[in-house]
Write an enzyme that holds these catalytic residues in place. Structure first.
Site, mmCIF file in Angstrom:
data_model
loop_
_atom_site.group_PDB
_atom_site.id
_atom_site.type_symbol
_atom_site.label_atom_id
_atom_site.label_comp_id
_atom_site.label_asym_id
_atom_site.label_seq_id
_atom_site.Cartn_x
_atom_site.Cartn_y
_atom_site.Cartn_z
ATOM 1 N N ARG A 36 46.285 -24.393 171.240
ATOM 2 C CA ARG A 36 46.976 -24.559 169.939
ATOM 3 C C ARG A 36 48.424 -25.237 169.843
ATOM 4 O O ARG A 36 48.656 -25.976 169.069
ATOM 5 C CB ARG A 36 46.714 -23.145 168.943
ATOM 6 C CG ARG A 36 45.413 -22.761 168.947
ATOM 7 C CD ARG A 36 44.804 -22.189 167.491
ATOM 8 N NE ARG A 36 43.988 -21.352 167.761
ATOM 9 C CZ ARG A 36 42.465 -21.848 167.476
ATOM 10 N NH1 ARG A 36 42.214 -23.093 167.141
ATOM 11 N NH2 ARG A 36 41.370 -21.058 167.746
ATOM 12 N N LYS A 74 49.628 -13.881 171.996
ATOM 13 C CA LYS A 74 48.288 -14.790 171.830
ATOM 14 C C LYS A 74 48.042 -15.538 173.106
ATOM 15 O O LYS A 74 48.778 -14.727 174.155
ATOM 16 C CB LYS A 74 48.517 -15.716 170.678
ATOM 17 C CG LYS A 74 48.485 -14.984 169.218
ATOM 18 C CD LYS A 74 47.164 -14.595 168.971
ATOM 19 C CE LYS A 74 46.670 -13.930 167.755
ATOM 20 N NZ LYS A 74 45.689 -13.284 167.676
ATOM 21 N N ARG A 91 47.659 -10.386 178.809
ATOM 22 C CA ARG A 91 47.550 -9.708 177.020
ATOM 23 C C ARG A 91 47.115 -8.474 176.957
ATOM 24 O O ARG A 91 46.392 -7.773 177.915
ATOM 25 C CB ARG A 91 46.366 -10.908 176.246
ATOM 26 C CG ARG A 91 47.028 -12.287 176.427
ATOM 27 C CD ARG A 91 45.940 -12.993 175.699
ATOM 28 N NE ARG A 91 45.935 -12.807 174.290
ATOM 29 C CZ ARG A 91 45.063 -13.509 173.536
ATOM 30 N NH1 ARG A 91 44.365 -14.300 173.977
ATOM 31 N NH2 ARG A 91 45.032 -13.230 172.061
ATOM 32 N N GLN A 138 39.501 -8.642 166.333
ATOM 33 C CA GLN A 138 38.881 -8.224 167.912
ATOM 34 C C GLN A 138 38.724 -6.987 167.937
ATOM 35 O O GLN A 138 37.576 -6.398 168.518
ATOM 36 C CB GLN A 138 39.691 -8.932 168.837
ATOM 37 C CG GLN A 138 39.707 -10.554 168.847
ATOM 38 C CD GLN A 138 40.586 -10.996 169.595
ATOM 39 O OE1 GLN A 138 41.267 -10.588 170.415
ATOM 40 N NE2 GLN A 138 40.302 -12.491 169.811
ATOM 41 N N LYS A 151 34.824 -21.228 166.684
ATOM 42 C CA LYS A 151 34.922 -20.508 167.624
ATOM 43 C C LYS A 151 34.483 -18.933 167.414
ATOM 44 O O LYS A 151 33.856 -18.486 168.372
ATOM 45 C CB LYS A 151 36.179 -20.804 168.303
ATOM 46 C CG LYS A 151 36.371 -20.268 169.545
ATOM 47 C CD LYS A 151 37.612 -20.839 170.131
ATOM 48 C CE LYS A 151 39.034 -20.230 169.996
ATOM 49 N NZ LYS A 151 39.118 -18.863 170.528
ATOM 50 N N SER A 152 34.967 -18.440 166.436
ATOM 51 C CA SER A 152 34.770 -16.940 166.070
ATOM 52 C C SER A 152 33.222 -16.698 165.977
ATOM 53 O O SER A 152 32.807 -15.903 166.497
ATOM 54 C CB SER A 152 35.699 -16.422 164.800
ATOM 55 O OG SER A 152 36.951 -16.485 165.416
ATOM 56 N N ASP A 203 46.111 -18.087 163.578
ATOM 57 C CA ASP A 203 45.795 -19.187 164.424
ATOM 58 C C ASP A 203 46.576 -20.494 164.246
ATOM 59 O O ASP A 203 46.565 -21.304 164.978
ATOM 60 C CB ASP A 203 44.455 -19.400 164.976
ATOM 61 C CG ASP A 203 43.823 -18.157 165.450
ATOM 62 O OD1 ASP A 203 44.607 -17.443 166.055
ATOM 63 O OD2 ASP A 203 42.585 -17.862 165.613
HETATM 64 C C1 S3P Z 1 39.500 -13.795 166.730
HETATM 65 C C2 S3P Z 1 40.598 -12.791 166.018
HETATM 66 C C3 S3P Z 1 42.041 -13.271 166.054
HETATM 67 C C4 S3P Z 1 42.440 -14.657 166.352
HETATM 68 C C5 S3P Z 1 41.387 -15.128 167.378
HETATM 69 C C6 S3P Z 1 40.131 -14.955 167.074
HETATM 70 C C7 S3P Z 1 38.147 -13.125 166.622
HETATM 71 O O1 S3P Z 1 42.810 -12.169 166.946
HETATM 72 O O2 S3P Z 1 43.636 -14.805 166.418
HETATM 73 O O3 S3P Z 1 41.735 -16.382 167.622
HETATM 74 O O4 S3P Z 1 37.212 -14.236 166.610
HETATM 75 O O5 S3P Z 1 38.014 -12.057 166.084
HETATM 76 P P1 S3P Z 1 42.923 -10.919 166.614
HETATM 77 O O6 S3P Z 1 41.751 -10.075 166.573
HETATM 78 O O7 S3P Z 1 43.808 -10.301 167.999
HETATM 79 O O8 S3P Z 1 44.208 -10.956 165.501
#
Ligand code: S3P
Length: 442
Positions: free
Chosen positions: A402, A353, A132, A179, A27-28, A326
């Site tokens: 999740r 989250k 959030r 992020q 996904k990322s 996650d």
């Molecule tokens: C992600 C970073 C993480 C993760 C999220 C995806 C990303 O969040 O929990 O599911 O793709 O950069 P944070 O940056 O808030 O830790």
């Protein structure tokens, strides 16, 4: 409970999990492939892209900003095709608000992407996303010269006014967040000079690995990453490996279902993402990884796991938390079946989250008769390997994919069915989860 939420019965698997399987695209990496390709000059070719609610939010957003997306569904369920970006011309002024759905990654990365352009964008999302925190992104971008309405905004909806006159900054990030890091680095691509983000602990590094593939000059080290601006990205070919965060549910299912043996193939083995494998190793699980290739700079390979009834509790230190962030819900369920106490240090991020995962873990484990508690910033779980599963369990997924998959493992791998409120939220990251896991039994 939202009116459109359903209650889904999850029945026990017919037998142990057995075989080799692939999981949908990471996904990322999928979000970044969509966003970076939209920013680039030319047409990027993408394969293995995750087709899920969250990635669709990113696709929808870049279309509103002027990228041409030509992706088609493949037989394996992934998306493949081309994205033609705006390159030097920049994104167009969107003519409506950009709804990022449930996706924190979409909206936070988008804030950085929009920052260096003369456009105004109203960003919003679903009820969960609108709760959030966004201050963490707004604060560094304001330092760079971006304006936001309302002033001092903490949550969506937010109106962002980009600027062509951004300043490069060095930002000491208060939290380990990929992020946040990515939003600042994307804004930095449009600023003159070097933009740096330093973090208290390492977060996932897909942005630093992927941006140079799109022609950006970046430097990255332990807890630090920089980009040199200004820079226009160039189109790229991207193959997205499988998502280790999705694989984690199958791996944990194999550890909870006696007699199971599984191999997950073509899955990302990025060290910032397979903290759950390292954690399970320390719990005594029979688990190993084997690297088979590299996609761009992202390593991938096979995760092999076998059931063992000898799991023991372990400690996950604060500096490793980002590498399992996650996976804490599903690791907590495994910890409930392990001998002794498991501790996850500095888990406050879990409260913000897609849901308050910390409260939800404690609530769900309590239903199973497992003691879990918070002391300071740490989560403690007292495992009970021989604890009998109560009957007639109903778990609330709190609209969180999740949590839905975590509690479904109680029914799938346990002695009796469970009911889950809001199981359909799995569509956010792993729409085919239930068919896949059922297909792995003899
Ligand atoms: C992600 C970073 C993480 C993760 C999220 C995806 C990303 O969040 O929990 O599911 O793709 O950069 P944070 O940056 O808030 O830790």
């Amino acid at each position: 409970m939202d009116s459109e939420q359903h209650i889904t019965a999850i029945n026990p698997l017919a037998g142990p999990l057995d075989g080799s399987i692939r999981v949908p695209g990471d996904k990322s990496i999928s979000h970044r492939a969509v966003l970076f390709s939209a920013m680039a000059e030319g047409t990027s070719r993408i394969s293995g892209l995750l087709d899920s609610g969250d990635v669709r939010s990113s696709i929808h957003a870049v279309q509103l900003l002027g990228a041409h997306v030509n992706l088609e569904k493949q037989v394996d369920g992934s998306l493949a095709g081309g994205i033609t970006g705006w390159g030097m011309r920049g994104p167009i002024q969107p003519d409506c608000e950009i709804d990022c759905g449930n996706s924190g990654t979409t909206v936070r990365l988008l804030m950085g992407l929009i920052a260096p352009w003369d456009i105004t964008a109203c960003l919003t999302g679903d009820a969960s996303l609108c709760r959030r925190p966004m201050r963490r992104i707004v604060a560094p971008l304001m330092k760079m010269g971006v304006h936001f309405d309302p002033l001092g905004c903490e949550t969506l909806p937010i109106t962002e006014h980009g600027s062509r006159a951004l300043h490069a900054i060095t930002y000491e990030s208060p939290m380990a967040s990929a992020q946040l890091k990515t939003a600042v680095l994307l804004a930095g691509l449009g600023a003159h000079g070097v933009t740096t983000v330093n973090e208290p602990a390492p977060s996932r590094n897909h942005t630093e690995l992927m941006l140079p593939e799109y022609g950006a000059t970046t430097t990255a080290g332990y807890r630090t990453a920089s980009v040199h601006g200004p820079c226009v990205l160039q189109a790229k070919e991207v193959n997205v490996p499988g998502d280790p965060s999705s694989a984690a549910f199958l791996v944990c299912a194999a550890l909870l279902k006696s007699g199971s043996s599984l191999q997950i193939e073509d899955v990302s083995l990025n060290t910032a993402r397979i903290g759950f494998v390292r954690t399970l190793e320390r719990m005594g699980a029979d688990i190993s990884v084997q690297r088979t290739g590299i996609a761009g700079k992202e390593p991938y390979g096979i995760i092999s796991v076998r059931y063992s009834d000898e799991l023991r509790g372990c400690e996950v230190p604060a500096e490793k938390l980002a590498s399992v962030i996650d996976e804490v819900p599903v690791l907590s369920l495994v910890a409930a079946h392990a001998k002794g106490v498991t501790v996850f240090r500095h888990v406050n991020e879990l409260k913000i989250k897609e849901s308050n995962r910390l409260a939800a873990i404690i609530e769900g484990l309590d239903q199973l008769g497992i003691q879990a508690w918070i002391d300071g910033d740490d989560l403690y779980i007292e495992g009970r390997p021989d604890c009998a599963q109560p009957s007639d369990l109903v778990f609330d997924a709190h609209n969180d994919h999740r949590l839905a998959m975590t509690w479904s493992l109680v029914g799938l791998c346990g002695s009796s069915s469970v009911h889950i409120i809001g199981f359909e939220s799995v569509a956010i990251s792993y729409p085919t989860f239930l068919e896949t896991i059922r297909g792995l039994t003899a």
